[in-house]
Design a protein around this motif. Structure first.
Motif, PDB file in Angstrom:
ATOM      1  N   GLU A   9       0.831  -1.211   0.000  1.00 16.83           N
ATOM      2  CA  GLU A   9       0.000   0.000   0.000  1.00 16.83           C
ATOM      3  C   GLU A   9       0.864   1.260   0.000  1.00 16.83           C
ATOM      4  O   GLU A   9       0.563   2.227  -0.684  1.00 16.83           O
ATOM      5  N   TYR A  10       1.945   1.225   0.770  1.00 14.77           N
ATOM      6  CA  TYR A  10       2.868   2.365   0.812  1.00 14.77           C
ATOM      7  C   TYR A  10       3.419   2.651  -0.581  1.00 14.77           C
ATOM      8  O   TYR A  10       3.441   3.788  -1.034  1.00 14.77           O
ATOM      9  N   ILE A  11       3.830   1.611  -1.275  1.00 12.79           N
ATOM     10  CA  ILE A  11       4.401   1.782  -2.613  1.00 12.79           C
ATOM     11  C   ILE A  11       3.320   2.245  -3.596  1.00 12.79           C
ATOM     12  O   ILE A  11       3.540   3.164  -4.389  1.00 12.79           O
ATOM     13  N   LYS A  12       2.135   1.630  -3.520  1.00 11.58           N
ATOM     14  CA  LYS A  12       1.044   2.003  -4.433  1.00 11.58           C
ATOM     15  C   LYS A  12       0.593   3.448  -4.239  1.00 11.58           C
ATOM     16  O   LYS A  12       0.229   4.126  -5.187  1.00 11.58           O
ATOM     17  N   ASN A  13       0.600   3.908  -3.001  1.00 13.92           N
ATOM     18  CA  ASN A  13       0.074   5.237  -2.700  1.00 13.92           C
ATOM     19  C   ASN A  13       1.145   6.326  -2.678  1.00 13.92           C
ATOM     20  O   ASN A  13       0.845   7.467  -2.341  1.00 13.92           O
ATOM     21  N   ALA A  14       2.342   5.984  -3.035  1.00 11.60           N
ATOM     22  CA  ALA A  14       3.405   6.991  -3.083  1.00 11.60           C
ATOM     23  C   ALA A  14       3.037   8.030  -4.146  1.00 11.60           C
ATOM     24  O   ALA A  14       2.539   7.698  -5.217  1.00 11.60           O
ATOM     25  N   HIS A  15       3.272   9.262  -3.827  1.00 12.11           N
ATOM     26  CA  HIS A  15       2.904  10.330  -4.757  1.00 12.11           C
ATOM     27  C   HIS A  15       3.939  10.516  -5.858  1.00 12.11           C
ATOM     28  O   HIS A  15       3.731  11.275  -6.785  1.00 12.11           O
ATOM     29  N   THR A  16       5.011   9.824  -5.742  1.00 16.66           N
ATOM     30  CA  THR A  16       6.047   9.899  -6.767  1.00 16.66           C
ATOM     31  C   THR A  16       6.623   8.515  -6.992  1.00 16.66           C
ATOM     32  O   THR A  16       6.639   7.683  -6.094  1.00 16.66           O
ATOM     33  N   PHE A  17       7.076   8.269  -8.167  1.00 18.82           N
ATOM     34  CA  PHE A  17       7.668   6.975  -8.480  1.00 18.82           C
ATOM     35  C   PHE A  17       9.172   7.103  -8.667  1.00 18.82           C
ATOM     36  O   PHE A  17       9.783   6.357  -9.401  1.00 18.82           O
ATOM     37  N   THR A  18       9.749   8.064  -7.989  1.00 16.80           N
ATOM     38  CA  THR A  18      11.190   8.265  -8.104  1.00 16.80           C
ATOM     39  C   THR A  18      11.924   7.651  -6.917  1.00 16.80           C
ATOM     40  O   THR A  18      12.862   8.222  -6.394  1.00 16.80           O
ATOM     41  N   PHE A  19      11.463   6.478  -6.484  1.00 22.07           N
ATOM     42  CA  PHE A  19      12.135   5.783  -5.394  1.00 22.07           C
ATOM     43  C   PHE A  19      13.555   5.453  -5.796  1.00 22.07           C
ATOM     44  O   PHE A  19      13.797   4.895  -6.862  1.00 22.07           O
ATOM     45  N   LEU A  20      14.457   5.788  -4.948  1.00 20.28           N
ATOM     46  CA  LEU A  20      15.808   5.282  -5.118  1.00 20.28           C
ATOM     47  C   LEU A  20      15.865   3.955  -4.389  1.00 20.28           C
ATOM     48  O   LEU A  20      15.232   3.799  -3.331  1.00 20.28           O
ATOM     49  N   GLU A  22      17.939   2.744  -2.462  1.00 20.21           N
ATOM     50  CA  GLU A  22      18.388   2.927  -1.083  1.00 20.21           C
ATOM     51  C   GLU A  22      17.256   3.429  -0.186  1.00 20.21           C
ATOM     52  O   GLU A  22      17.130   3.027   0.954  1.00 20.21           O
ATOM     53  N   GLN A  23      16.422   4.320  -0.726  1.00 20.87           N
ATOM     54  CA  GLN A  23      15.302   4.857   0.055  1.00 20.87           C
ATOM     55  C   GLN A  23      14.277   3.770   0.353  1.00 20.87           C
ATOM     56  O   GLN A  23      13.778   3.666   1.480  1.00 20.87           O
ATOM     57  N   LEU A  24      13.953   2.982  -0.645  1.00 28.00           N
ATOM     58  CA  LEU A  24      12.996   1.913  -0.451  1.00 28.00           C
ATOM     59  C   LEU A  24      13.555   0.868   0.513  1.00 28.00           C
ATOM     60  O   LEU A  24      12.848   0.392   1.408  1.00 28.00           O
ATOM     61  N   ALA A  25      14.812   0.518   0.356  1.00 31.24           N
ATOM     62  CA  ALA A  25      15.448  -0.448   1.256  1.00 31.24           C
ATOM     63  C   ALA A  25      15.430   0.057   2.693  1.00 31.24           C
ATOM     64  O   ALA A  25      15.151  -0.698   3.625  1.00 31.24           O
ATOM     65  N   LYS A  26      15.703   1.342   2.893  1.00 34.22           N
ATOM     66  CA  LYS A  26      15.707   1.906   4.244  1.00 34.22           C
ATOM     67  C   LYS A  26      14.307   1.883   4.850  1.00 34.22           C
ATOM     68  O   LYS A  26      14.131   1.575   6.033  1.00 34.22           O
TER      69      LYS A  26
END
Length: 77
Positions: A9-20, A22-26
Motif C-alpha cells: 500500500e505504501y508503494i502504491k500510494n506513493a505520490h512519486t515513483f522516483t524511489f531510489l 536505497e530509500q525503499l530499502a531503508k
C-alpha cells in the motif's frame, strides 16, 4: 494488515515513483522488517502457550518468540 500488505500500500500510494533503491530499502528495513519480526515472535508465543497448556511437564526447545526467531532466522534482535 500484514507488514507486506502495508508495504505494498505504501508503494502504491506513493505520490512519486522516483524511489531510489536505497530509500525503499531503508523504509523496508526501518519500518516493515521490525513489524514482520514482531509478528513472527508473537505467533510463536501464542502457539507455544497453547502447547504448553497441554504439556506442562515437558521442556521446550525455545524459550519464547525472541529465542525462536533468533535460532530459526539466525538474526539476533
Amino acid at each position: 494488515m500484514t507488514p507486506m500488505q502495508e508495504l505494498l500500500e505504501y508503494i502504491k500510494n506513493a505520490h512519486t515513483f522516483t524511489f531510489l533503491p536505497e530509500q525503499l530499502a531503508k523504509t523496508i528495513e526501518d519500518k516493515y522488517l521490525p513489524m514482520e519480526k514482531s509478528k513472527i515472535r508473537q505467533a510463536f508465543d501464542d502457539g507455544e502457550i497453547n502447547v504448553w497448556n497441554g504439556k506442562r511437564d515437558e521442556s521446550f526447545e525455545f524459550e519464547g518468540g525472541i529465542d525462536y526467531f533468533e535460532k530459526t532466522y539466525k538474526n539476533p534482535l
